[in-house]
Design a protein around this motif. Sequence first.
Motif, PDB file in Angstrom:
ATOM      1  N   UNK A  53       0.878  -1.289  -0.069  1.00 31.40           N
ATOM      2  CA  UNK A  53      -0.019   0.096  -0.112  1.00 31.40           C
ATOM      3  C   UNK A  53       0.761   1.156  -0.056  1.00 31.40           C
ATOM      4  N   UNK A  54       0.571   2.159  -0.832  1.00 29.24           N
ATOM      5  CA  UNK A  54       1.589   3.479  -0.949  1.00 29.24           C
ATOM      6  C   UNK A  54       1.223   4.216   0.180  1.00 29.24           C
ATOM      7  N   UNK A  55       2.023   5.062   0.564  1.00 30.85           N
ATOM      8  CA  UNK A  55       2.052   6.021   1.686  1.00 30.85           C
ATOM      9  C   UNK A  55       1.110   7.026   1.438  1.00 30.85           C
ATOM     10  N   UNK A  56       0.776   7.468   0.308  1.00 33.67           N
ATOM     11  CA  UNK A  56      -0.348   8.444   0.056  1.00 33.67           C
ATOM     12  C   UNK A  56      -1.584   7.643  -0.460  1.00 33.67           C
ATOM     13  N   UNK A  57      -1.578   6.308  -0.549  1.00 38.54           N
ATOM     14  CA  UNK A  57      -3.133   5.580  -0.428  1.00 38.54           C
ATOM     15  C   UNK A  57      -3.451   5.344   0.990  1.00 38.54           C
ATOM     16  N   UNK A  58      -2.585   5.365   1.968  1.00 37.92           N
ATOM     17  CA  UNK A  58      -2.890   4.968   3.423  1.00 37.92           C
ATOM     18  C   UNK A  58      -3.640   6.435   3.814  1.00 37.92           C
TER      19      UNK A  58
ATOM     20  N   UNK B 241      -8.100   7.365   5.163  1.00 39.08           N
ATOM     21  CA  UNK B 241      -8.702   8.259   6.177  1.00 39.08           C
ATOM     22  C   UNK B 241      -9.337   9.470   5.477  1.00 39.08           C
ATOM     23  N   UNK B 242      -8.796  10.246   4.492  1.00 36.01           N
ATOM     24  CA  UNK B 242      -9.425  11.353   3.801  1.00 36.01           C
ATOM     25  C   UNK B 242     -11.008  11.060   3.396  1.00 36.01           C
TER      26      UNK B 242
ATOM     27  N   UNK C  29       3.205   9.488   5.920  1.00 35.34           N
ATOM     28  CA  UNK C  29       1.763   9.234   5.275  1.00 35.34           C
ATOM     29  C   UNK C  29       1.036  10.430   5.043  1.00 35.34           C
ATOM     30  N   UNK C  30       1.266  11.082   3.771  1.00 40.83           N
ATOM     31  CA  UNK C  30       0.830  12.396   3.397  1.00 40.83           C
ATOM     32  C   UNK C  30       0.728  12.095   2.081  1.00 40.83           C
ATOM     33  N   UNK C  31      -0.351  12.998   1.324  1.00 37.77           N
ATOM     34  CA  UNK C  31      -0.617  13.059   0.070  1.00 37.77           C
ATOM     35  C   UNK C  31       0.179  13.154  -1.109  1.00 37.77           C
ATOM     36  N   UNK C  32       1.437  13.458  -0.759  1.00 41.31           N
ATOM     37  CA  UNK C  32       2.473  13.601  -1.893  1.00 41.31           C
ATOM     38  C   UNK C  32       3.747  12.968  -1.483  1.00 41.31           C
ATOM     39  N   UNK C  33       3.982  11.819  -0.453  1.00 38.81           N
ATOM     40  CA  UNK C  33       4.688  11.200  -0.161  1.00 38.81           C
ATOM     41  C   UNK C  33       4.872   9.865  -1.185  1.00 38.81           C
ATOM     42  N   UNK C  34       6.139   9.540  -1.603  1.00 40.58           N
ATOM     43  CA  UNK C  34       6.775   8.634  -2.480  1.00 40.58           C
ATOM     44  C   UNK C  34       7.080   7.125  -1.576  1.00 40.58           C
ATOM     45  N   UNK C  35       6.462   6.052  -1.978  1.00 40.71           N
ATOM     46  CA  UNK C  35       6.959   4.865  -1.363  1.00 40.71           C
ATOM     47  C   UNK C  35       5.909   3.975  -0.947  1.00 40.71           C
TER      48      UNK C  35
END
Length: 360
Positions: free
Chosen positions: A276-281, A285-286, A316-322
């Motif tokens: 699961x990508x960081x931005x998907x996590x 919640x959003x 774990x933010x909306x622009x984080x890669x990985x």
Amino acid sequence: MNDALDTAVYAARRDRLRERLAAAGHEALLVSHAANRFYLSGFELHDPQCNETAGYLCVAANGRDALFTDARYRDAALRLWPARDLCIYGAGRFASIADFLKDRGIARLGFEPTALSFDTHAKLAEHIDLFPVPQAVEPLRLIKDADEIARMRRSAVVNHAVMARLPEVLVPGRTEAQAAWEIEKLFRELGASELAFSSIVGVDANAALPHAIPGETVIRDECLVLVDVGGRRDDYCSDQTRTVWVGNNPPERFVTLLDRVKRAQTAVLDRLRPGLSFREAYGLAREVFVREGVAERFTHSLGHGIGLETHEGPSLNPTSEGVLEPGMVVTVEPGLYYPEWGGARWEHMALITADGCETL
């Protein structure tokens, strides 16, 4: 604190870093970030203060690693490090470091650009050729080994025990600052060596400040209180947030607020897994808040990595890669904030497992 790790563990970590340096064609890296220094050597998890250092570690591609410090730390360093690889510097700190490395065949030295001050860089560059090596150590720290996970479990246990005693701490008539002091004492009494960060205790509108500083606002009967606290045990941090109503008659807006926050957290914890990508996590919640029409009140990231530091990778933010991988430990802390009257956040630490996650 439990017994220190065997020096072989630190040596193995340096070998992993050494492989990364060699693959990039780098001779050596000067490690100045305190948590990275400790992760690789076991030497001094903290610097004395932001404008002082306990020392530097040099990891060399040729295997001739070196530790640099001043006379205050000589005996502590010798408990971990062979004397032949230890440089005790004095007033001529930077010339001593450069000369020590040049004697070992190192002419060019990488440095951590986020951790070496401009002033230190300028002074050291007078004596040896420097070049930036960003994010060299941090990727190694993302995945916790079995011992680190065990330590973090013990740290989380202390935090849970503190949270269980909030009803006896959050009593009418006590100020935020007084409650924060009682919480700090509990951490120490329950086995923490120190706080992981300054405690956050916010009453009513102060709870809408994600990093509220406890002050003289008094806890009253029938009020909202947000508590975000953590401790350090066995070198590793914990971090948890709870939002509670002091009294027996919470208003509907508080009940709804807390329900939304908890449902957002559950939506994440139910689906955290490797890949699961960081931005998907963050998006999980959003999505809950979007459906409820309150997404604009979710003003920060979903969470962050935690370990030797309270805030470390990944974010774990909306622009984080990985993407998430087994062995990562992250916080899951959605929140909603209303400056006029308060806010709520609910936080757990989650270990990413082979097929999901485990709440610590």
